[in-house]
Each structure stands twice: as structure tokens, then as C-alpha cells.
Scaffold this active site. Sequence first.
Site, PDB file in Angstrom:
ATOM      1  N   ASP A   1       0.838  -1.207   0.000  1.00 18.21           N
ATOM      2  CA  ASP A   1       0.000   0.000   0.000  1.00 18.21           C
ATOM      3  C   ASP A   1       0.869   1.251   0.000  1.00 18.21           C
ATOM      4  O   ASP A   1       0.441   2.309   0.479  1.00 18.21           O
ATOM      5  CB  ASP A   1      -0.926  -0.005   1.220  1.00 18.21           C
ATOM      6  CG  ASP A   1      -0.140  -0.009   2.536  1.00 18.21           C
ATOM      7  OD1 ASP A   1       0.933  -0.652   2.579  1.00 18.21           O
ATOM      8  OD2 ASP A   1      -0.586   0.630   3.508  1.00 18.21           O
ATOM      9  N   GLU A   2       2.071   1.140  -0.545  1.00 17.23           N
ATOM     10  CA  GLU A   2       2.997   2.273  -0.584  1.00 17.23           C
ATOM     11  C   GLU A   2       3.050   2.869  -1.992  1.00 17.23           C
ATOM     12  O   GLU A   2       3.272   2.157  -2.976  1.00 17.23           O
ATOM     13  CB  GLU A   2       4.397   1.840  -0.150  1.00 17.23           C
ATOM     14  CG  GLU A   2       4.474   1.423   1.317  1.00 17.23           C
ATOM     15  CD  GLU A   2       5.882   1.042   1.710  1.00 17.23           C
ATOM     16  OE1 GLU A   2       6.668   0.639   0.817  1.00 17.23           O
ATOM     17  OE2 GLU A   2       6.208   1.132   2.907  1.00 17.23           O
TER      18      GLU A   2
END
Length: 244
Positions: free
Chosen positions: A161-162
Site C-alpha cells: 500500500d505504498e
Amino acid sequence: ALCAVCIALAAYVARAVTRPINSMSRAARCFAEGQTVDGLPLARSDEIGVLARSFFRMQTQIRRQLAELQLRREEMERLARHDSLTGLPNRLLFAEHVGRALTAARRDVTRLALMFIDIDKFKPINDNLGHAFGDLLLAEFSARLRSVLRESDMPARIGGDEFVVLLHTIQSEEDVMIVAEKIRHTINQPFVLEDQSLSVSACIGIALYPEDGEDLAELSRNADKAMYRAKENGRNGVAFFSHE
């Protein structure tokens, strides 16, 4: 006189036979060199015509196959540089882009901003709602991220989720903060996925070139530190890197 006529007729026949053969030879050479072959004697009803039509069919098939191979190669190159889930540039393409942007910024004496964006509490979403739901969220998150950026800026997914964003030609921290708040605002709007509404927030860390780093590695480290500071300050926030 009869002999002269016979000789002339023989010469004409020789030319009539040699001309299409030479034409086919030239066509073969042109095709081998990648040139388009036109003017084949396709209408002839003899063996030369049969050969010309066979050559034309072969040429058409090979060109179609080459075009398909080119499309597949371009698709493979695209997949090698883009995230398969979100369609955003991946770490490799982002690094290449940043390298070129840094070179231009040094030459033109301009400033850049590198943002690190991390979705708050994404792991519980994955654990409680499933990885398929998490993938839908990441895809919609990426679409929203694209929607608030300028065409010249580059977002990328570097894993999980970066996400990262490179902003070009910035004038001040206020300019960067305006973009960061746009990103935060669009992310804070409820996500409706599979008939389920979900509220999500994210933390954004920012490092500036040249103040906070001269290359991608240093800028990345400092933007990452700033992002973790935003998380420590209560999540759903924005933080600039500070040497202090």
C-alpha cells in the site's frame, strides 16, 4: 529477312521471360531488406504469376506476424515497467523517470518534491475484508491519485500500500502542500466497493530537492522518514522532512 525476324522474336521472348524473373528477384531483395514490395505480376496466369501470388501471400503473412510480435514486445515492456494491479508505473520506471528529472533539475536549477504515501491501517482491511477487496481499494486509490495530479507529475506504486509521487518544477513548500491536501481530500472521500462503503486515510511524507537530498536514494529515505513522522502524529496527515 526471315532470320532477322526470328532473331528479333527470340530476343523479345527472352526479354518477356527475363523481365518478370528480374522483377521477382528485385522483390525478394527488397523484402529481405525490409522494404515494401509493390508491382508484382499478380495477374499473370503462368508460373511467374503463381510464384508472384505465393510471394505476395507470404509477404502479407510475415508482415502480420511481425506486427503481432511488435505489439507483444511493447506489451511486455509496458508490463515490465508498470504495476499489474493499478496500471501505475512501478519502482523500475519511477527510478528511471526520477533520474532524468534530477538531471534536468540540476541543469535548469529547479526544485522537485518526492512524496511517500502510505494508506493508514491497510493490513486490517486486507485481513478483515480479504485480499480481493484490498486489491479493489488499491486500484481505486490509484485512480484517485492520478486524478489530482498534473500531467507532468508521476505517481507510482512501489509495493503493497505504498505509493510515491514526483512533483516537477515546484516554487515553494506551499505549492507542494496544496497538492498533498488535494490528495488527502480525495482519499478521505468514502470508497464504495462491492456495495460496501469504506472510509480510508493516508499519511504523506515529503522530501524536497535539492534541500533534502541530491539523489533518489537520499530523497526516498527522507520522504519515508517524514511519512512515519506523520503516522506518529496521529495518521491522516502530511509532514515535510526536517534535518532537525
